[in-house]
Design a protein around this motif. Structure first.
Motif, PDB file in Angstrom:
ATOM      1  N   THR A 204     -71.645 -52.193  -2.304  1.00 14.87           N
ATOM      2  CA  THR A 204     -71.415 -51.305  -1.167  1.00 14.87           C
ATOM      3  C   THR A 204     -70.012 -50.729  -1.222  1.00 14.87           C
ATOM      4  OG1 THR A 204     -71.423 -51.112   1.251  1.00 14.87           O
ATOM      5  CG2 THR A 204     -70.708 -53.221   0.350  1.00 14.87           C
ATOM      6  N   ARG A 205     -69.869 -49.519  -0.691  1.00 14.19           N
ATOM      7  CA  ARG A 205     -68.615 -48.799  -0.795  1.00 14.19           C
ATOM      8  C   ARG A 205     -68.443 -47.939   0.460  1.00 14.19           C
ATOM      9  NH1 ARG A 205     -65.599 -46.889  -5.379  1.00 14.19           N
ATOM     10  NH2 ARG A 205     -64.736 -44.816  -5.058  1.00 14.19           N
ATOM     11  N   GLY A 206     -67.273 -48.044   1.079  1.00 16.20           N
ATOM     12  CA  GLY A 206     -67.018 -47.278   2.290  1.00 16.20           C
ATOM     13  C   GLY A 206     -65.730 -46.486   2.184  1.00 16.20           C
ATOM     14  N   THR A 207     -65.696 -45.349   2.871  1.00 19.37           N
ATOM     15  CA  THR A 207     -64.484 -44.520   2.879  1.00 19.37           C
ATOM     16  C   THR A 207     -64.178 -44.078   4.305  1.00 19.37           C
ATOM     17  OG1 THR A 207     -65.844 -42.561   2.461  1.00 19.37           O
ATOM     18  CG2 THR A 207     -64.809 -43.584   0.545  1.00 19.37           C
ATOM     19  N   ILE A 208     -62.887 -43.886   4.568  1.00 20.92           N
ATOM     20  CA  ILE A 208     -62.462 -43.241   5.819  1.00 20.92           C
ATOM     21  C   ILE A 208     -61.541 -42.094   5.399  1.00 20.92           C
ATOM     22  CG2 ILE A 208     -61.369 -43.513   8.065  1.00 20.92           C
ATOM     23  CD1 ILE A 208     -61.884 -46.531   7.872  1.00 20.92           C
ATOM     24  N   SER A 209     -61.949 -40.879   5.687  1.00 12.91           N
ATOM     25  CA  SER A 209     -61.208 -39.711   5.203  1.00 12.91           C
ATOM     26  C   SER A 209     -60.171 -39.253   6.236  1.00 12.91           C
ATOM     27  CB  SER A 209     -62.185 -38.567   4.919  1.00 12.91           C
ATOM     28  OG  SER A 209     -62.737 -38.116   6.142  1.00 12.91           O
ATOM     29  N   ASN A 210     -59.242 -38.417   5.793  1.00 15.54           N
ATOM     30  CA  ASN A 210     -58.274 -37.756   6.686  1.00 15.54           C
ATOM     31  C   ASN A 210     -57.451 -38.721   7.534  1.00 15.54           C
ATOM     32  OD1 ASN A 210     -59.117 -35.093   5.895  1.00 15.54           O
ATOM     33  ND2 ASN A 210     -60.969 -35.456   7.113  1.00 15.54           N
ATOM     34  N   THR A 211     -56.922 -39.752   6.890  1.00 12.51           N
ATOM     35  CA  THR A 211     -56.152 -40.727   7.651  1.00 12.51           C
ATOM     36  C   THR A 211     -54.644 -40.650   7.352  1.00 12.51           C
ATOM     37  OG1 THR A 211     -56.547 -42.341   5.904  1.00 12.51           O
ATOM     38  CG2 THR A 211     -58.024 -42.404   7.790  1.00 12.51           C
ATOM     39  N   GLY A 212     -54.230 -39.694   6.453  1.00 15.36           N
ATOM     40  CA  GLY A 212     -52.822 -39.620   6.027  1.00 15.36           C
ATOM     41  C   GLY A 212     -51.853 -39.483   7.193  1.00 15.36           C
ATOM     42  N   ALA A 213     -52.095 -38.523   8.070  1.00 17.08           N
ATOM     43  CA  ALA A 213     -51.163 -38.267   9.170  1.00 17.08           C
ATOM     44  C   ALA A 213     -51.088 -39.459  10.121  1.00 17.08           C
ATOM     45  CB  ALA A 213     -51.597 -37.011   9.932  1.00 17.08           C
ATOM     46  N   LEU A 214     -52.228 -40.091  10.343  1.00 16.65           N
ATOM     47  CA  LEU A 214     -52.256 -41.253  11.229  1.00 16.65           C
ATOM     48  C   LEU A 214     -51.462 -42.404  10.619  1.00 16.65           C
ATOM     49  CD1 LEU A 214     -53.470 -42.667  13.784  1.00 16.65           C
ATOM     50  CD2 LEU A 214     -55.365 -43.403  12.316  1.00 16.65           C
ATOM     51  N   ASN A 215     -51.672 -42.618   9.320  1.00 16.97           N
ATOM     52  CA  ASN A 215     -50.991 -43.738   8.658  1.00 16.97           C
ATOM     53  C   ASN A 215     -49.470 -43.577   8.644  1.00 16.97           C
ATOM     54  OD1 ASN A 215     -53.189 -45.306   8.259  1.00 16.97           O
ATOM     55  ND2 ASN A 215     -53.492 -44.779   6.098  1.00 16.97           N
ATOM     56  N   VAL A 216     -48.989 -42.329   8.638  1.00 21.00           N
ATOM     57  CA  VAL A 216     -47.537 -42.123   8.699  1.00 21.00           C
ATOM     58  C   VAL A 216     -46.988 -42.751   9.984  1.00 21.00           C
ATOM     59  CG1 VAL A 216     -45.739 -40.373   8.954  1.00 21.00           C
ATOM     60  CG2 VAL A 216     -47.534 -40.075   7.230  1.00 21.00           C
TER      61      VAL A 216
ATOM     62  N   PHE B  33     -62.827 -48.960   0.764  1.00 23.80           N
ATOM     63  CA  PHE B  33     -63.091 -50.407   0.761  1.00 23.80           C
ATOM     64  C   PHE B  33     -64.467 -50.604   0.127  1.00 23.80           C
ATOM     65  CE2 PHE B  33     -65.548 -49.519   4.600  1.00 23.80           C
ATOM     66  CZ  PHE B  33     -64.822 -48.476   5.168  1.00 23.80           C
ATOM     67  N   ALA B  34     -64.615 -51.676  -0.628  1.00 21.41           N
ATOM     68  CA  ALA B  34     -65.844 -51.839  -1.403  1.00 21.41           C
ATOM     69  C   ALA B  34     -66.049 -53.293  -1.781  1.00 21.41           C
ATOM     70  CB  ALA B  34     -65.792 -50.976  -2.665  1.00 21.41           C
ATOM     71  N   GLY B  35     -67.258 -53.604  -2.221  1.00 21.77           N
ATOM     72  CA  GLY B  35     -67.532 -54.959  -2.677  1.00 21.77           C
ATOM     73  C   GLY B  35     -68.910 -55.078  -3.290  1.00 21.77           C
ATOM     74  N   TRP B  36     -69.112 -56.169  -3.993  1.00 20.88           N
ATOM     75  CA  TRP B  36     -70.441 -56.439  -4.564  1.00 20.88           C
ATOM     76  C   TRP B  36     -70.619 -57.938  -4.715  1.00 20.88           C
ATOM     77  CZ3 TRP B  36     -70.478 -59.067  -9.232  1.00 20.88           C
ATOM     78  CH2 TRP B  36     -69.296 -59.013  -9.998  1.00 20.88           C
ATOM     79  N   TYR B  37     -71.857 -58.345  -4.808  1.00 25.36           N
ATOM     80  CA  TYR B  37     -72.122 -59.754  -5.120  1.00 25.36           C
ATOM     81  C   TYR B  37     -73.410 -59.892  -5.903  1.00 25.36           C
ATOM     82  CZ  TYR B  37     -75.457 -60.096  -1.141  1.00 25.36           C
ATOM     83  OH  TYR B  37     -76.507 -59.940  -0.284  1.00 25.36           O
ATOM     84  N   VAL B  38     -73.483 -60.998  -6.615  1.00 23.33           N
ATOM     85  CA  VAL B  38     -74.745 -61.408  -7.230  1.00 23.33           C
ATOM     86  C   VAL B  38     -74.988 -62.843  -6.782  1.00 23.33           C
ATOM     87  CG1 VAL B  38     -74.742 -59.893  -9.250  1.00 23.33           C
ATOM     88  CG2 VAL B  38     -73.534 -62.069  -9.352  1.00 23.33           C
ATOM     89  N   GLN B  39     -76.236 -63.167  -6.606  1.00 19.95           N
ATOM     90  CA  GLN B  39     -76.568 -64.495  -6.092  1.00 19.95           C
ATOM     91  C   GLN B  39     -77.856 -64.968  -6.739  1.00 19.95           C
ATOM     92  OE1 GLN B  39     -76.426 -65.507  -1.649  1.00 19.95           O
ATOM     93  NE2 GLN B  39     -78.579 -65.085  -1.981  1.00 19.95           N
ATOM     94  N   GLY B  40     -77.889 -66.221  -7.126  1.00 20.94           N
ATOM     95  CA  GLY B  40     -79.101 -66.799  -7.688  1.00 20.94           C
ATOM     96  C   GLY B  40     -79.401 -68.109  -6.991  1.00 20.94           C
ATOM     97  N   ALA B  41     -80.672 -68.310  -6.667  1.00 20.99           N
ATOM     98  CA  ALA B  41     -81.089 -69.558  -6.030  1.00 20.99           C
ATOM     99  C   ALA B  41     -82.386 -69.996  -6.689  1.00 20.99           C
ATOM    100  CB  ALA B  41     -81.296 -69.358  -4.532  1.00 20.99           C
TER     101      ALA B  41
END
Lengths: 455, 181
Positions: A340-352, A365-373
């Protein structure tokens, strides 16, 4: 209880038999009928007496109910078949049959799930803690064959008050109407159909004492939004969802707090609580289950998150998150993978404006997993399934470009390995134990024990 | 809950008389299911099936499940005078709601075909999928009809899968005990 039920059924049978007699029947014919009914009544009386006896046994021995009732019925089967097959069914009402009957007549169903967890950090036993993590009561009400209401009410961390850390929340509250077989519409507060866990989040449905990090830190499970959605399913195993709902409120972001570092979307979700709704979000999901044991699917959710907040510097910010997932559970083996992968656009001015604070808004932000049972052992009641999961995730993989000197470096990926087992008792109860190893921050390494149920 | 119990006899009578087939989300009627399972049949005869105590015990032993009912809604399928097999109609509860289904059996009590008549849960409609239902074909109660052992699970619909699979296994056992020629 059983006697009452039987006598009601008998009355119904007798009355219907009496009314069924043609009005023009001759006296002899009527006499014959009365004699027949009398004989039947005798048979029923005998059977009632036997059943009454058996009922006492049943009351003492609830667990043996179906066998016991069956034996009674069998003993009386000649009399029963002579009277009415419907009476038969009433007597044969074992636990299961009652459940079936209840499902036909019942309009309101109560269900529940819960989990109680114990955690002990490997290197710091003073941080060991026990938590009634979730207690959930759910009510489903069916208005008619096509219309129902689904609700879920939850307490987290046992006690909720101003001075306590618990939460109480409405987790789901929606009405669903079937437009035609395979196509339904819903409106209200419902779960976003993304990933493997969000819509299937009972403790009996996942491995590990705690839900996986990817589907809590990146996909903010238990993630729900208020709005409308359509869901369709085709005979070939393909299903889809599409909806228009509330979305995130970026003006809630607190760069001084760790909340956004733990879960960027968890920090700005609205959960149907006076949710700002100028900017709505859409979602689409598709899943395929056409091959037995296999599920492959994906989902996307997107919407602006400024919500028209006055003087807010990221009014054009858009939150978009998507996922791809697969699960293969043909038998004892149970494999899952998710990205899964997520983005938040147009945050430059706020982050200043957040310069100097530890947690500005991430752009990625992103992540992945593998799982075996693998279910290594089971009998008719118990089963033991060890599992291993490897996950890699990052809640601040990148930030929008910042003026020289103000930039906050992206964090490295956290990598977590979880090894453990689920011991299941029947369908509804699970005992869990696992060990979690954190590659970036080994002080978080911990042992977990949990008990969960769902019905 | 109390009112449910009070209504139980009524509902059973209704269930028996309506053959559990009056649901709006119905995909097939009982008659359509019979025809689908035995397209070559030219007659279907109701075959009221009553199990005795000994048969109930055998069913429990074969299926590993409570026998649940004495009476089973059974229809025999014929082509002219030749018996082709049987159709047994049943209902199980998925998670909360009723699933109505028909099990077609060969005269030798092996499973010929499963048809879902009505399904009302929000999840798990995939049990209607032909590939999932195909897993039962040719099997008997004694082998390969357990979720996780011969029948694959459906992610997100474990309870519906399990309960239908158990239901089919129980009916296969009933057939083996009481119908097998």
């Amino acid at each position: 209880m059983q006697n009452k039920r039987i006598s009601k059924a008998i009355c119904a049978a007798l009355i219907s038999a009496a009314f069924a007699a043609p009005a023009h029947a001759g006296e002899a014919e009527l006499m014959q009928k009365i004699e027949k009914l009398a004989a039947e009544l005798e048979a029923i009386k005998a059977e009632l007496a036997a059943t009454r006896k058996k009922t006492e046994v049943v009351e003492q021995k609830q667990d043996a109910i179906s066998t016991a009732v069956a034996a009674t019925t069998a003993a009386n089967s000649a009399a029963i078949s002579a009277t009415n097959a419907k009476v038969d069914d009433a007597i044969a009402a074992s636990d299961n049959a009652r459940k079936v009957a209840a499902a036909v007549t019942s309009q309101t169903t109560l269900s529940s799930y819960g989990e109680i967890n114990y955690t002990r950090p490997r290197d710091n036993s003073s941080q060991a803690q026990t938590d009634v993590a979730r207690a959930v009561i759910a009510i489903t009400h069916r208005f008619d064959d096509k219309t129902k209401m689904v609700s879920e009410f939850e307490w987290e961390h046992a006690v909720t008050s101003q001075s306590d850390q618990g939460e109480s929340e409405v987790e789901q509250l929606y009405v669903e109407h079937e437009l035609r077989p395979g196509l339904s519409a819903k409106a209200g507060l419902f779960l976003i159909p993304m990933g493997l866990l969000n819509t299937s989040h009972e403790p009996t449905a996942y491995y590990g004492v705690y839900r996986n990090f990817v589907e809590t830190a990146i996909i903010p499970s238990t993630w729900r939004e208020a709005g409308f959605a359509l869901s369709g399913s085709l005979d070939n195993g393909f299903s889809w969802d599409a909806g228009l709902t509330t979305g995130f409120n970026l003006s809630k972001w607190d760069a001084a707090s760790d909340e956004g570092r733990e879960s960027p979307l968890g920090a700005i979700h609205q959960e149907g609580q006076l949710a700002k709704s100028r900017d709505l979000s859409f979602h689409l999901a598709a899943n395929y289950r056409g091959i037995p044991g296999l599920l492959v699917g994906g989902a996307v959710f997107s919407g602006k998150a400024g919500q028209g907040t006055p003087d807010f510097l990221a009014d054009q910010a858009r939150v978009t998150i998507w996922d791809l997932h697969a699960r293969y559970n043909p038998g004892k083996l149970d494999l899952s993978a998710l990205y899964t992968r997520g983005t938040i656009s147009n945050t430059g001015a706020l982050n200043v404006t957040f310069a100097g604070l530890p947690n500005p808004v991430p752009s990625l932000f992103a992540g992945w997993y593998v799982q075996g049972a693998y279910k290594v052992w089971n009998d008719s009641t118990y089963s033991l399934t060890p599992f291993i999961r490897y996950e890699q995730y990052n809640t601040a993989k990148a930030y929008a470009a910042m003026p020289q000197g103000l930039a906050v470096p992206a964090t490295p990926d956290e990598k977590v390995t979880t090894v453990g087992a689920s011991f299941r008792i029947g369908e509804g109860v699970v005992l869990k134990a696992d060990y979690q190893k954190f590659q970036q921050d080994s002080s978080r390494d911990r042992y977990n024990l949990g008990v969960g149920y769902s019905f | 809950m109390i009112s449910m119990h009070k209504l139980a006899p009524l509902s059973l009578v209704l269930l028996a008389s309506a053959s559990g087939s009056a649901l709006a989300t119905q995909y097939l009627t009982a008659e359509q299911a019979q025809q689908t399972i035995f397209p070559e049949a030219n007659s279907f005869k109701p075959l009221p099936l009553q199990l005795n105590a000994e048969q109930m015990k055998q069913v429990e032993k074969l299926s590993g499940l409570p026998a649940r009912s004495v009476a089973w809604r059974t229809v025999a399928a014929y082509k002219d005078d030749k018996l082709l097999g049987y159709v047994v109609l049943d209902d199980v509860v998925g998670k909360f709601e009723l699933i109505s289904y028909a099990v077609g059996l060969q005269a030798d009590a092996t499973v010929r075909q499963i048809e879902i008549l009505a399904y009302r849960e929000s999840h798990g409609f995939e049990i209607r999928n032909a590939n999932w239902r195909k897993q039962f074909v040719g099997k008997t109660a004694s082998a390969g009809m357990v979720v996780g052992d011969g029948i694959a699970n459906i992610s997100g619909a474990t309870l519906s899968c399990t309960h239908v699979t158990d239901g089919v296994r129980r009916i296969a056992a009933v057939a083996q005990v009481a119908l097998k020629k």
